[in-house]
Scaffold this motif. Structure first.
Motif, PDB file in Angstrom:
ATOM      1  N   THR A 169      30.893  75.896  23.335  1.00 30.81           N
ATOM      2  CA  THR A 169      31.240  74.840  22.372  1.00 30.81           C
ATOM      3  C   THR A 169      32.494  74.106  22.852  1.00 30.81           C
ATOM      4  O   THR A 169      33.466  74.737  23.279  1.00 30.81           O
ATOM      5  CB  THR A 169      31.478  75.448  20.985  1.00 30.81           C
ATOM      6  OG1 THR A 169      30.277  76.109  20.552  1.00 30.81           O
ATOM      7  CG2 THR A 169      31.840  74.371  19.978  1.00 30.81           C
ATOM      8  N   LYS A 171      35.238  70.804  21.904  1.00 29.12           N
ATOM      9  CA  LYS A 171      35.713  69.801  20.945  1.00 29.12           C
ATOM     10  C   LYS A 171      35.793  68.454  21.626  1.00 29.12           C
ATOM     11  O   LYS A 171      36.363  68.317  22.708  1.00 29.12           O
ATOM     12  CB  LYS A 171      37.072  70.188  20.367  1.00 29.12           C
ATOM     13  CG  LYS A 171      37.563  69.203  19.297  1.00 29.12           C
ATOM     14  CD  LYS A 171      38.799  69.716  18.602  1.00 29.12           C
ATOM     15  CE  LYS A 171      38.465  70.914  17.709  1.00 29.12           C
ATOM     16  NZ  LYS A 171      37.562  70.546  16.581  1.00 29.12           N
ATOM     17  N   THR A 172      35.230  67.437  20.990  1.00 30.54           N
ATOM     18  CA  THR A 172      35.205  66.097  21.561  1.00 30.54           C
ATOM     19  C   THR A 172      36.420  65.286  21.100  1.00 30.54           C
ATOM     20  O   THR A 172      37.135  65.676  20.172  1.00 30.54           O
ATOM     21  CB  THR A 172      33.929  65.358  21.141  1.00 30.54           C
ATOM     22  OG1 THR A 172      33.990  65.087  19.725  1.00 30.54           O
ATOM     23  CG2 THR A 172      32.696  66.189  21.452  1.00 30.54           C
ATOM     24  N   GLN A 176      34.742  66.334  16.452  1.00 27.50           N
ATOM     25  CA  GLN A 176      33.742  67.357  16.180  1.00 27.50           C
ATOM     26  C   GLN A 176      33.277  68.001  17.487  1.00 27.50           C
ATOM     27  O   GLN A 176      33.572  67.520  18.582  1.00 27.50           O
ATOM     28  CB  GLN A 176      32.556  66.735  15.427  1.00 27.50           C
ATOM     29  CG  GLN A 176      32.960  66.130  14.081  1.00 27.50           C
ATOM     30  CD  GLN A 176      31.752  65.639  13.295  1.00 27.50           C
ATOM     31  OE1 GLN A 176      31.047  66.407  12.652  1.00 27.50           O
ATOM     32  NE2 GLN A 176      31.518  64.324  13.347  1.00 27.50           N
ATOM     33  N   ASP A 177      32.563  69.102  17.338  1.00 28.60           N
ATOM     34  CA  ASP A 177      32.148  69.876  18.512  1.00 28.60           C
ATOM     35  C   ASP A 177      30.774  69.463  19.024  1.00 28.60           C
ATOM     36  O   ASP A 177      29.917  68.992  18.268  1.00 28.60           O
ATOM     37  CB  ASP A 177      32.099  71.368  18.168  1.00 28.60           C
ATOM     38  CG  ASP A 177      33.462  71.942  17.852  1.00 28.60           C
ATOM     39  OD1 ASP A 177      34.470  71.337  18.274  1.00 28.60           O
ATOM     40  OD2 ASP A 177      33.524  72.994  17.177  1.00 28.60           O
TER      41      ASP A 177
END
Length: 218
Positions: A169, A171-172, A176-177
């Motif tokens: 995963t 984080k952007t 959000q992921d």
């Protein structure tokens, strides 16, 4: 008596001469035997003069079928060699597979943001990915700068992510992921977008081409 002495003397001289001859012959034999053999005048020619080229126009480390469409001429602005020297948005502009994405980046005023970032990972939708979106919907997004920025920054992660760190995963920049699954050279993002050419290096980032546009959950 005198005759016997003369014969004895002649025999001694003959024996001495024979001894000298044999000694000289032996010396010549030894000298000939110890001469060094000839030294080769040239090195073997079996050493390769160039490294083998990578298949599909790659320079090493890239993977995926779409990598074969990248220009192979090192002088071409869209080649892997030239993209590696440019910041990420400028490098994307030279890649013919990313013309729609580049237009979206320009419409969202994000080129400077991406080019000035210290290090980023971009999951870049190719033209075919945008073609999956109905034209009316795509035009609506392109006309809404805030929505466009939200979608585009959802494709960007801080730092350079190597292939062996992709799964997991992330984080952007949107906040959000995204989730990447897979291994080796087979990866999917959010279970919808396949990475079709990965690990493209730019001066300040690494690019993974994907075949679908990623949409933020909310």
């Amino acid at each position: 008596m005198y005759g016997k002495r003369k014969l004895t003397a002649l025999a001694a001289v003959a024996a001495f001469s024979l001894s000298l001859a044999l000694s000289a012959c032996g010396s010549e034999t030894m000298t000939t035997a110890t001469q060094p053999t000839a030294v080769p005048t040239a090195l073997p020619t079996t050493v390769p003069t160039a490294l083998p080229s990578m298949p599909g126009g790659t320079t090493g480390g890239e993977f995926g079928p779409a990598c074969a469409s990248i220009p192979t001429d090192p002088a071409n602005p869209g080649s892997l060699e030239m993209m590696a020297q440019q910041p990420v948005a400028t490098a994307a502009a030279a890649n013919p597979q990313l013309s729609t994405l580049v237009a979206a980046i320009q419409a969202g005023d994000l080129a400077d943001t991406l080019n000035s970032a210290e290090a980023v990972t971009v999951f870049a939708p190719i033209n075919e990915a945008f073609a999956k979106i109905p034209k009316a919907d795509l035009d609506k997004v392109l006309a809404d700068k805030e929505l466009l920025k939200k979608i585009l920054t959802y494709h960007v992660v801080s730092g350079k992510t190597a292939p062996d760190a992709l799964a997991g995963t992330h984080k952007t920049l949107e906040g959000q992921d995204i989730t990447v699954t897979g291994s080796g050279t087979d990866f999917k993002v959010n279970d919808t977008a396949m990475i079709v050419c990965g690990n493209i290096q730019t001066r300040n980032g690494v690019v993974y081409l994907v075949d679908s546009v990623l949409m933020p959950p909310s």
